[in-house]
Design an enzyme around this catalytic site. Structure first.
Site, short mmCIF file in Angstrom:
data_model
loop_
_atom_site.label_atom_id
_atom_site.label_comp_id
_atom_site.label_asym_id
_atom_site.label_seq_id
_atom_site.Cartn_x
_atom_site.Cartn_y
_atom_site.Cartn_z
N GLN A 198 0.82 -1.21 0.00
CA GLN A 198 0.00 0.00 0.00
C GLN A 198 0.85 1.26 0.00
OE1 GLN A 198 -2.28 -0.66 3.53
NE2 GLN A 198 -3.76 -2.03 2.54
N GLU A 236 -3.21 -11.85 3.32
CA GLU A 236 -4.51 -11.62 3.95
C GLU A 236 -5.33 -12.91 4.09
OE1 GLU A 236 -7.05 -9.79 0.28
OE2 GLU A 236 -5.08 -8.94 0.72
N LYS A 273 -15.47 -4.05 9.19
CA LYS A 273 -14.39 -3.39 8.45
C LYS A 273 -14.47 -3.71 6.96
CE LYS A 273 -9.32 -3.63 8.20
NZ LYS A 273 -9.00 -2.20 8.19
#
Length: 434
Positions: A176, A321, A418
């Site tokens: 990111q 993830e 989330k």
């Protein structure tokens, strides 16, 4: 050992236990990663952008609210979002929550605003890697006051423009950090050339997603080994269609293995850069029958209840993830597992490696932390409280364990909002098919 973040008085969620094999079709909402990239590109576009079937969750709402605070119109239009770019202005205060995409993507947009933008988030967000992007913004011509912390909170003092140009960073903590610089680069006066120096960048499928979405928006992008170049120029308006979130399919497809049943996820794209697409090969390696057809992606387990499947030896550096759910599956498998390449997960919503070791072992498991991953030896498990550390992926891992282990009580299931707000409802419906 991580410290549970939710007050002890918060209600727990009894994870549903499967009594027979599941047989279900689970439609998933849109990709969080694609939604937040589309919102940023829409805010920087030269004409309105319609984001088709976006994910509505805490992370995407935080991004929408942040862009609104800077002067961008983000309005609901049926199931879509209509993004109307406008002059980016301050002063503004932005809450990034615990969203990595917001905390890494928003500062570069804030640098293009005229005025001060104060950026902060949840307590854990202040521990996540931000130094490389703060330093990079300064080198590219922006002014950032972080009190020397290299972390949240900080203030971006925007001048309405950023010079841009070449910059070198260490993005080994998160892809990111690169994506955040690339997404705003078309609006920099000189564009940007980002060069990575350091250990390998994790989760490179997310970088491929950034590059593809920039090109679809009309940006000129060139890539090489550890280098990305984005030319200055306008970004197009129009439609940005959001795919289903494939990473959020992990626990549903995994239920087919645990129970020996069948789960289909409709709308699985034939051509995608989402890291969740790796589930096809990973679950097949554990013994699942995996097929992609007109109805979507279908995973079938052993055909017996409970399901019988093998452990997994895999380097998950590109798809970290997926680790929490894969670790839960590994704890229920017939043979040991070794998951490597995931040292960077120590800097995610929580230290995911330590959290998984602590919580699975508390239920009777045998999980050992490695320098860059986990070693998991299956053992009979028992019920107990599974702490989630305000981490949505830990809730999903706990649910998988609960399929086969009566008495798993999941702390703070709401944190899954989330990325998948209706997770407990979808999961309960899935288990009802068993």
């Amino acid at each position: 050992m991580p410290t549970p973040l939710t007050p002890p008085s918060a209600p727990h969620w009894p994870a549903p236990v499967a009594r027979t094999a599941v047989d279900a079709t689970v439609a998933l909402p849109g990709s969080k990663s694609m939604t937040n990239r589309a919102l940023v590109l829409g805010a920087l576009a030269s004409a309105p952008v319609r984001v088709v079937r976006p994910l509505r969750s805490r992370d995407t709402d935080l991004m929408a609210d942040a862009l609104r605070a800077l002067g961008t119109g983000v309005a609901e239009d049926g199931s879509d979002w209509l993004v109307t770019p406008g002059p980016l202005t301050g002063p503004a205060r932005v809450d990034v929550g615990l969203a990595g995409t917001v905390m890494r993507f928003l500062p570069t947009v804030a640098a293009l605003a005229a005025g001060e933008v104060a950026v902060d988030g949840d307590p854990r967000a202040r521990e996540r890697p931000m130094g490389p992007i703060i330093t990079a913004l300064r080198e590219l011509g922006a002014e950032v006051d972080d009190g020397g912390r290299g972390a949240l909170p900080f203030t971006v003092r925007g001048r309405g423009l950023v010079d841009g140009g070449p910059v070198t960073i260490d993005a080994s903590g998160s892809s990111q950090l690169v994506s955040g610089l690339l997404l705003a680069a078309p609006r920099f006066a000189k564009g940007v050339e980002v060069r990575h120096e350091g250990p390998p960048v994790p989760s490179t499928p997310h970088l491929a997603m950034t590059v593809r979405m920039l090109r679809e928006a009309g940006a000129g992008v060139e890539t090489g080994e550890n280098v990305w170049r984005v030319a200055p120029g306008p970004l197009l308006g129009g439609e940005r269609i959001i795919e289903p979130d494939l990473s959020n399919a992990a626990q549903f497809l995994g239920a087919a293995l645990v129970t020996g049943g069948r789960v289909t996820v409709p709308g699985w794209p034939d051509d995608t850069v989402q890291p969740g697409d790796a589930l096809r090969g990973l679950l097949a390696a554990m013994g699942a029958d995996v097929s992609l057809g007109p109805d979507g992606l279908t995973v079938r387990g052993s055909g017996t209840f409970p399901g019988v499947f093998q452990g997994l030896e895999a380097d998950l550096h590109e798809v970290g993830e997926l680790t929490p759910v894969l670790a839960a599956l590994a704890a229920l498998a017939a043979t040991p597992s070794r998951l490597t390449g995931i040292a960077h997960l120590r800097g995610h919503e929580t230290d995911r490696l330590a959290a998984l070791v602590t919580e699975i072992n508390a239920l009777g498991g045998d999980v050992r932390e490695l320098p860059d991953g986990l070693e998991i030896r299956p053992r009979p498990l028992h019920g107990g409280v599974f702490h989630t550390y305000d981490d949505h992926r830990m809730v999903m891992a706990a649910a998988v364990l609960g399929l086969a282990v009566p008495g798993v009580e999941v702390e703070n299931p709401e944190t899954v909002g989330k990325t998948l707000p209706d997770f407990t409802g979808l999961w309960t419906d899935l288990v009802r098919t068993a």
